[in-house]
Design an enzyme around this catalytic site. Structure first.
Site, PDB file in Angstrom:
ATOM      1  N   CYS A  30       0.830  -1.208   0.000  1.00 45.14           N
ATOM      2  CA  CYS A  30       0.000   0.000   0.000  1.00 45.14           C
ATOM      3  C   CYS A  30       0.866   1.260   0.000  1.00 45.14           C
ATOM      4  O   CYS A  30       1.561   1.546   0.974  1.00 45.14           O
ATOM      5  CB  CYS A  30      -0.908  -0.046   1.230  1.00 45.14           C
ATOM      6  N   CYS A  33       0.183   3.803   2.736  1.00 42.15           N
ATOM      7  CA  CYS A  33       0.631   3.257   4.022  1.00 42.15           C
ATOM      8  C   CYS A  33       2.100   3.578   4.258  1.00 42.15           C
ATOM      9  O   CYS A  33       2.523   3.829   5.391  1.00 42.15           O
ATOM     10  CB  CYS A  33       0.441   1.744   4.076  1.00 42.15           C
TER      11      CYS A  33
END
Length: 105
Positions: A30, A33
């Site tokens: 991600c 993230c």
């Protein structure tokens, strides 16, 4: 550095904590993230001893992500006395996360 939290340790580390707990639900693949990760690590250092700051890899630990309705990552949840008291989905400035912790201290 933020604490690695797993499904096996979540109950003890998060729900039974006598301190506020910030949990970053993330995954290695991600992109956003990876932007939030360093912020979470900084907060872990800055609030050491006052707040528990940890990360849950949702690919390896799906139980609590599902329990708390984490559908998008990164999602950062703040717990106090075992209850969710704050939620931030997506990337936010560091101060947004800090403010949610300061409100509990």
């Amino acid at each position: 550095m933020a604490l690695a939290i797993t499904d096996a340790t979540f109950d003890e580390v998060v729900l039974k904590s006598d301190k506020p707990v910030m949990v970053d639900f993330w995954a290695a693949w991600c992109g956003p993230c990876r932007m939030v990760g360093p912020i979470i690590d900084q907060l872990s250092d800055e609030y050491a001893g006052k707040v528990v700051v940890g990360k849950v890899d949702v690919d390896a630990n799906q139980e609590f992500a599902a329990k708390y309705g984490v559908r998008n990552i990164p999602t950062v949840l703040v717990f106090h006395k075992g209850e969710v008291v704050g939620k931030q989905v997506g990337v936010a400035p560091k101060q947004t996360y800090a403010d949610s912790l300061d409100a509990l201290l």
